[in-house]
Structures are given as structure tokens and as C-alpha cells.
Design an enzyme around this catalytic site. Structure first.
Site, PDB file in Angstrom:
ATOM      1  N   CYS A  19       0.811  -1.219   0.000  1.00 27.52           N
ATOM      2  CA  CYS A  19       0.000   0.000   0.000  1.00 27.52           C
ATOM      3  C   CYS A  19       0.844   1.268   0.000  1.00 27.52           C
ATOM      4  O   CYS A  19       0.303   2.369  -0.116  1.00 27.52           O
ATOM      5  CB  CYS A  19      -0.953  -0.006   1.193  1.00 27.52           C
ATOM      6  N   LYS A  22       0.320   3.573  -3.040  1.00 28.82           N
ATOM      7  CA  LYS A  22      -0.861   4.413  -3.239  1.00 28.82           C
ATOM      8  C   LYS A  22      -0.469   5.865  -3.496  1.00 28.82           C
ATOM      9  O   LYS A  22       0.515   6.363  -2.954  1.00 28.82           O
ATOM     10  CB  LYS A  22      -1.779   4.344  -2.009  1.00 28.82           C
ATOM     11  N   HIS A 142      -8.982 -10.358 -14.787  1.00 29.95           N
ATOM     12  CA  HIS A 142      -8.395  -9.807 -16.004  1.00 29.95           C
ATOM     13  C   HIS A 142      -6.896  -9.696 -15.815  1.00 29.95           C
ATOM     14  O   HIS A 142      -6.418  -9.386 -14.713  1.00 29.95           O
ATOM     15  CB  HIS A 142      -8.985  -8.422 -16.305  1.00 29.95           C
ATOM     16  N   SER A 143      -6.138  -9.957 -16.890  1.00 29.71           N
ATOM     17  CA  SER A 143      -4.681  -9.925 -16.798  1.00 29.71           C
ATOM     18  C   SER A 143      -4.099  -9.147 -17.969  1.00 29.71           C
ATOM     19  O   SER A 143      -4.671  -9.132 -19.070  1.00 29.71           O
ATOM     20  CB  SER A 143      -4.112 -11.347 -16.794  1.00 29.71           C
ATOM     21  N   ASP A 229     -10.400   0.600   7.660  1.00 29.21           N
ATOM     22  CA  ASP A 229      -9.144  -0.129   7.826  1.00 29.21           C
ATOM     23  C   ASP A 229      -7.984   0.818   7.568  1.00 29.21           C
ATOM     24  O   ASP A 229      -8.040   1.688   6.711  1.00 29.21           O
ATOM     25  CB  ASP A 229      -9.076  -1.387   6.953  1.00 29.21           C
TER      26      ASP A 229
END
EC number: 2.7.9.3
Length: 348
Positions: A19, A22, A142-143, A229
Site C-alpha cells: 500500500c 498508493k 483480467h490480466s 481499515d
């Protein structure tokens, strides 16, 4: 026969990790400044204008659909563990709303030609193991071929429209409980520098793969008002979102905030992430109190798959802590309180 691919550390293929990747809150706010975030649909109970953990759509009087997505670059080198952490982190937003996960979709971006198919399979297997343990199987996805390894989930859940734990529902008089210690960002920075001890690594993995399952149970408890969170924006960033959403002042008692001892020791030697400084710049206008540079680094440390921050009535605190403990979150602690006043975070 094709040449074998080099044995590269996953974290070496990414500019950041977890994270900590971000966008900083102020950068994101500027990018979105000219876009309509509040969509005004009667059944869209939570949209981007709310700065909450997930979008919420009311299906009927007793059922709401909770939808979120989260993905990032590797925070660890072991591919199966990376998949587990990414999936745990993505599902956290559903639990933070007090909902029950039902199924997921995978988001996959991999540097084909730099990373072996076997490694990619291990990442996907790690994510699948966590999703199935949460009762939310991965039904598709999806890739793409990407410059850096990226993995995450779209996570969908259901809950009662009147019981969801919106971050805007914190009430003056509540106490604040944090479900996991801080320091994951510092641990990840130490890992990239190859100075993280085996015990600290185990501590990091145990925390980031522990599902925030208490959220679903807490939504059925009277006196539990709000939750979010704590992830990439750090404790101060996510507490600020709660303060703004609820129109209250949040008081954090810094001496009560749990921090991994190893992370604190690394912080004392200057180990930190670049994201912690960006987080502080974004949130400093909403924060008051005396903070040292290390306080800022710890309280703004970007958490990957961090703990729930729960706002509840004081008389419910013991029951909330019992729920956390039963779900394996023995380190949950009361770290502050909510009072009336101009929306801000005060650190004492």
C-alpha cells in the site's frame, strides 16, 4: 529450449511495495478535483464522495452490495506470500464496512519475459487460498502484460443497509480501537534493504495475512458505530477521513498506539518509506499536537493489510476487544476517543 529466466527478487521489479504505492491523499484529491464524486443515485448509499472503504449499493430493504478493489506491487519476494497479502488486503475493505465477502475477481499485471509463469501461478494460488478461506472464491478476473508485477482483487460482499460500519458514523463519546499494530511500511522498507530479521519477517507476514474478519461480526453489535481499515494513508490519514466524514474530532493517544517493536527499532535508525512523508504532507493541516519526526513516521506509516479502526461506545469496548481476540487479533487496543468539535485529529 528457451533460456531460463533470471532468479530476480519480486520486490526488485517494483518501484515501491504494498500500500506504499498508493497515490498520496493530496495528489489524489487534486487529480479528482474536477470529477463528480457524489453521484446522487438514491440506492448508491456510499460512493467516492464519501471517502469510505468501499462503494455500497442498496439492492433492497435488507440487502446491500459492497464493492471494492485493491491491488499493488510486491511487498515480499515469495510469490505465494505476495498473493496471500494482496488478497487479504483487498478483502479488508469489505470487512471494514461490516459486510460478508461473497466472491472476488482477480487483477493481474505481470512483466512477461522477466518473471516465470511458475512464479505467476504461485501468486495466483496464494490469492486464491485467502479468498477461499474468507468464503469469497475468485470467479474470474483480467490480466495484462505490465512493466511491474501487480496483483489484487475486486472484492464483493453483502450486508444489511442499516448495519454497515460507515466511517462517517463515528459519534462523540466513542472510544477508538485499533486491531493491528503499526509498522508494516517500515518492515517492508527494511526488507528491501535486506536488514529485516527472520523473526520480524514472520511477524510482518502473520499480520498482513490475518483477515479482518471481526468487521462482519461487529456490524451486528449495538453500540459499534463506525470502522475503517488503516492502510496506505497511515493511521493519521485514515483517522482524518473518519473525522471529516463524521464531523467530529478524533483524539489519538500516541503512547497507546501499538507498534511492532522491531519496526520501532528500525524507525529509530531512520528506516522509513517515502510514503510516510507524503502522507504527513497530505494530512498535517488536520493534525494538532506535539509530534517528533519519528512519531510522524510511525503514525503516517503506510500499512499494507493493516488493522481495523473501530469507533464504539465505551461500555462496548470490552466486548469489541473480545471479538478481535476470538478472531486472532490479540493485539487490538483502545488508542483514543471521539469528541465534538471541528473535524481534526489531535495527538496527545
Amino acid at each position: 529450449m528457451a533460456d531460463a529466466l533470471p532468479d530476480l527478487r519480486l520486490t526488485s521489479l517494483a518501484h515501491g511495495g504494498g500500500c506504499g504505492c498508493k497515490l498520496a491523499p493530496n495528489v489524489l484529491a487534486d487529480i479528482l478535483s474536477e470529477m463528480p464524486l457524489a453521484l446522487g443515485h438514491a440506492d448508491l448509499l456510499v460512493d467516492a464522495g464519501k471517502s469510505d472503504d468501499a462503494a455500497v449499493y442498496r439492492v433492497n430493504e435488507t440487502t446491500a452490495l459492497v464493492a471494492t478493489t485493491d491491488f499493488f506491487t510486491p511487498i515480499v519476494d515469495d510469490p505465494h506470500t505476495f498473493g496471500r497479502i494482496a488478497a487479504t488486503n483487498a478483502l479488508s475493505d469489505v470487512f471494514a464496512m461490516g459486510a460478508k465477502p461473497i466472491f472476488c475477481l482477480a487483477i493481474v499485471g505481470m512483466p512477461i519475459g522477466k518473471i516465470a509463469n511458475e512464479t505467476i501461478r504461485a501468486i495466483l494460488a496464494g490469492g486464491r487460498s485467502v479468498a477461499e478461506a474468507a468464503g469469497a472464491p475468485i470467479a474470474g478476473g483480467h490480466s495484462i502484460d505490465a512493466a511491474e508485477p501487480i496483483y489484487g482483487l475486486v472484492a464483493l460482499g453483502i450486508g444489511h443497509p442499516d448495519k454497515l460500519l460507515l466511517n462517517s458514523n463515528a459519534q462523540a463519546g466513542d472510544v477508538l480501537i485499533l486491531g493491528k499494530p503499526l509498522g508494516i511500511g517500515i518492515y517492508s522498507a527494511a526488507l528491501k534493504r535486506e536488514i529485516l530479521s527472520p523473526a520480524q519477517y514472520e511477524e510482518m507476514v502473520a499480520s498482513t495475512t490475518r483477515l479482518n474478519t471481526p468487521g462482519t461480526e461487529l456490524s451486528d453489535m449495538k453500540g459499534v458505530h463506525a470502522a475503517t481499515d488503516v492502510t496506505g494513508f497511515g493511521l493519521l490519514g485514515h483517522a482524518s477521513e473518519m473525522a471529516r466524514g463524521a464531523g467530529v474530532q478524533i483524539i489519538i493517544e500516541k503512547a497507546e498506539v501499538p507498534v511492532f517493536e522491531g519496526a520501532r527499532a528500525h524507525a529509530e535508525t531512520g528506516v522509513k518509506t517515502g510514503a510516510s512523508g507524503r502522507n504527513w504532507e497530505s494530512v498535517s493541516h488536520m493534525v494538532s499536537g506535539t509530534l517528533t519526526d519519528m512519531d510522524k513516521d510511525l503514525l503516517c506509516d503506510p500499512q499494507t493489510s493493516g488493522g481495523l479502526l473501530v469507533s464504539c461506545r465505551p461500555e462496548k469496548a470490552d466486548a469489541v476487544l473480545d471479538v478481535f481476540a476470538r478472531h486472532g487479533h490479540a493485539g487490538a487496543k483502545i488508542i483514543g476517543r471521539v469528541v465534538s468539535g471541528t473535524p481534526e485529529v489531535k495527538v496527545e
